[in-house]
Motif scaffolding. Sequence first.
Motif, PDB file in Angstrom:
ATOM      1  N   MET A  35       4.976  10.309  -4.536  1.00 56.72           N
ATOM      2  CA  MET A  35       4.457   9.498  -3.250  1.00 56.72           C
ATOM      3  C   MET A  35       4.979   8.055  -4.410  1.00 56.72           C
ATOM      4  O   MET A  35       3.925   8.021  -5.211  1.00 56.72           O
ATOM      5  CB  MET A  35       3.846   9.740  -2.413  1.00 56.72           C
ATOM      6  N   PHE A  36       6.022   7.343  -4.094  1.00 63.40           N
ATOM      7  CA  PHE A  36       6.397   5.882  -5.209  1.00 63.40           C
ATOM      8  C   PHE A  36       6.382   5.066  -4.209  1.00 63.40           C
ATOM      9  O   PHE A  36       7.819   5.692  -3.054  1.00 63.40           O
ATOM     10  CB  PHE A  36       6.729   6.304  -5.923  1.00 63.40           C
ATOM     11  N   VAL A  37       5.998   4.001  -3.955  1.00 67.33           N
ATOM     12  CA  VAL A  37       6.340   2.597  -3.888  1.00 67.33           C
ATOM     13  C   VAL A  37       7.013   1.992  -4.513  1.00 67.33           C
ATOM     14  O   VAL A  37       5.717   1.305  -5.368  1.00 67.33           O
ATOM     15  CB  VAL A  37       5.476   1.966  -2.597  1.00 67.33           C
TER      16      VAL A  37
ATOM     17  N   ALA B 273       7.266  -4.020  -3.022  1.00 67.09           N
ATOM     18  CA  ALA B 273       7.947  -3.569  -1.840  1.00 67.09           C
ATOM     19  C   ALA B 273       6.193  -3.119  -1.217  1.00 67.09           C
ATOM     20  O   ALA B 273       5.216  -3.134  -0.714  1.00 67.09           O
ATOM     21  CB  ALA B 273       8.529  -2.550  -1.573  1.00 67.09           C
ATOM     22  N   GLN B 274       4.934  -3.057  -2.520  1.00 67.38           N
ATOM     23  CA  GLN B 274       3.511  -2.991  -2.500  1.00 67.38           C
ATOM     24  C   GLN B 274       3.269  -3.956  -1.560  1.00 67.38           C
ATOM     25  O   GLN B 274       4.040  -5.136  -1.189  1.00 67.38           O
ATOM     26  CB  GLN B 274       2.915  -2.134  -3.844  1.00 67.38           C
ATOM     27  N   GLY B 275       2.133  -3.388  -0.533  1.00 72.48           N
ATOM     28  CA  GLY B 275       1.702  -5.189   0.124  1.00 72.48           C
ATOM     29  C   GLY B 275       2.122  -5.137   1.534  1.00 72.48           C
ATOM     30  O   GLY B 275       2.217  -5.491   2.284  1.00 72.48           O
ATOM     31  N   ARG B 276       3.608  -4.712   1.617  1.00 74.93           N
ATOM     32  CA  ARG B 276       4.267  -4.252   3.079  1.00 74.93           C
ATOM     33  C   ARG B 276       4.400  -3.150   4.368  1.00 74.93           C
ATOM     34  O   ARG B 276       4.738  -3.478   4.985  1.00 74.93           O
ATOM     35  CB  ARG B 276       5.714  -4.673   2.655  1.00 74.93           C
ATOM     36  N   GLY B 277       3.154  -2.355   3.956  1.00 71.13           N
ATOM     37  CA  GLY B 277       3.376  -0.986   4.212  1.00 71.13           C
ATOM     38  C   GLY B 277       4.265  -0.138   4.711  1.00 71.13           C
ATOM     39  O   GLY B 277       4.087   0.886   5.427  1.00 71.13           O
ATOM     40  N   ILE B 278       4.671  -0.068   3.284  1.00 74.37           N
ATOM     41  CA  ILE B 278       5.673   0.837   2.866  1.00 74.37           C
ATOM     42  C   ILE B 278       5.227   1.903   2.915  1.00 74.37           C
ATOM     43  O   ILE B 278       5.678   3.834   3.624  1.00 74.37           O
ATOM     44  CB  ILE B 278       6.799   0.732   1.725  1.00 74.37           C
ATOM     45  N   GLY B 279       4.112   1.674   1.969  1.00 69.56           N
ATOM     46  CA  GLY B 279       3.299   4.047   1.882  1.00 69.56           C
ATOM     47  C   GLY B 279       2.580   4.536   2.864  1.00 69.56           C
ATOM     48  O   GLY B 279       2.835   5.623   3.569  1.00 69.56           O
TER      49      GLY B 279
ATOM     50  N   ALA C  43      -4.477   5.369  -7.181  1.00 71.25           N
ATOM     51  CA  ALA C  43      -3.825   5.196  -6.127  1.00 71.25           C
ATOM     52  C   ALA C  43      -4.874   6.316  -4.892  1.00 71.25           C
ATOM     53  O   ALA C  43      -4.928   6.220  -4.065  1.00 71.25           O
ATOM     54  CB  ALA C  43      -2.477   6.007  -5.764  1.00 71.25           C
ATOM     55  N   GLU C  44      -6.022   6.405  -5.694  1.00 72.28           N
ATOM     56  CA  GLU C  44      -7.066   7.443  -4.799  1.00 72.28           C
ATOM     57  C   GLU C  44      -7.630   5.960  -3.689  1.00 72.28           C
ATOM     58  O   GLU C  44      -7.586   6.895  -2.569  1.00 72.28           O
ATOM     59  CB  GLU C  44      -8.245   7.540  -6.136  1.00 72.28           C
ATOM     60  N   SER C  45      -8.285   4.787  -4.024  1.00 68.56           N
ATOM     61  CA  SER C  45      -8.048   4.308  -2.841  1.00 68.56           C
ATOM     62  C   SER C  45      -6.646   4.106  -0.817  1.00 68.56           C
ATOM     63  O   SER C  45      -7.872   4.428  -0.943  1.00 68.56           O
ATOM     64  CB  SER C  45      -9.013   3.140  -3.324  1.00 68.56           C
ATOM     65  N   PHE C  46      -5.722   4.586  -1.806  1.00 72.26           N
ATOM     66  CA  PHE C  46      -4.779   4.118  -1.014  1.00 72.26           C
ATOM     67  C   PHE C  46      -4.931   5.751   0.198  1.00 72.26           C
ATOM     68  O   PHE C  46      -5.324   5.214   1.243  1.00 72.26           O
ATOM     69  CB  PHE C  46      -3.403   4.245  -1.426  1.00 72.26           C
ATOM     70  N   TYR C  47      -5.356   6.116  -0.729  1.00 78.20           N
ATOM     71  CA  TYR C  47      -4.837   8.036  -0.099  1.00 78.20           C
ATOM     72  C   TYR C  47      -6.413   7.612   0.783  1.00 78.20           C
ATOM     73  O   TYR C  47      -6.465   8.591   2.260  1.00 78.20           O
ATOM     74  CB  TYR C  47      -4.811   9.084  -0.884  1.00 78.20           C
ATOM     75  N   LEU C  48      -7.273   7.418   0.082  1.00 79.88           N
ATOM     76  CA  LEU C  48      -8.953   7.475   1.201  1.00 79.88           C
ATOM     77  C   LEU C  48      -8.645   6.209   2.441  1.00 79.88           C
ATOM     78  O   LEU C  48      -9.014   6.339   3.994  1.00 79.88           O
ATOM     79  CB  LEU C  48      -9.820   6.863   0.324  1.00 79.88           C
ATOM     80  N   GLY C  49      -8.052   5.353   2.030  1.00 83.45           N
ATOM     81  CA  GLY C  49      -7.707   3.873   3.580  1.00 83.45           C
ATOM     82  C   GLY C  49      -6.642   5.069   4.385  1.00 83.45           C
ATOM     83  O   GLY C  49      -6.452   4.594   5.591  1.00 83.45           O
ATOM     84  N   VAL C  50      -6.147   6.197   3.879  1.00 89.39           N
ATOM     85  CA  VAL C  50      -4.931   6.056   5.018  1.00 89.39           C
ATOM     86  C   VAL C  50      -5.399   7.823   5.011  1.00 89.39           C
ATOM     87  O   VAL C  50      -4.734   8.379   6.731  1.00 89.39           O
ATOM     88  CB  VAL C  50      -3.498   6.748   4.701  1.00 89.39           C
ATOM     89  N   GLY C  51      -6.902   7.781   5.249  1.00 92.73           N
ATOM     90  CA  GLY C  51      -7.832   9.290   5.995  1.00 92.73           C
ATOM     91  C   GLY C  51      -7.585  10.509   4.803  1.00 92.73           C
ATOM     92  O   GLY C  51      -8.247  11.248   5.860  1.00 92.73           O
TER      93      GLY C  51
END
Length: 163
Positions: free
Chosen positions: A87-89, A93-99, A126-134
Amino acid sequence: MRSSVTRVRATRAGEVRVRRAVARDAKRLTRLVTSSRAYEGPYAPMVAGYRVGPDYIEAHAVHVAVDDERVLGFYALVLSPPELDLMFVADDAQGRGIGRLLIAHLRDEARRAGLAAVRVVAHPPAESFYLGVGAERTGTVHARPPAVMWDLPELHLTVGGAH
């Protein structure tokens, strides 16, 4: 498996949508991986020479987020065993909700495939991103030198429930 198209808010450049990747996307996806700022410095060797080929796109559930046909990000879902392989953004484009859009789409695709959860072995930043999406941390995948010189967080992303 029927593929869906997911839409997110309009941007100055146009509407962002997620579609199934096709062979002609391979070079763009490869460029997105190898140019990612997340893989600079000590992480650079992991993506040096990496290639997302048409054969990979054909073999896996690879989906791209596009804005007027510019690839903004992508993910690759391996169905058996269920795992988020890539998974790459794009950096700009980061910070726009793409992830988050890609994760929502992944959950829909996984649900359609009858999966309850997907394993994620994350790039440490990227761990914090995945934690942030549940996703929930389930363990650690230990370094495998010389390919991977650092431990990786292992997570479990539920797809069957609300998100």
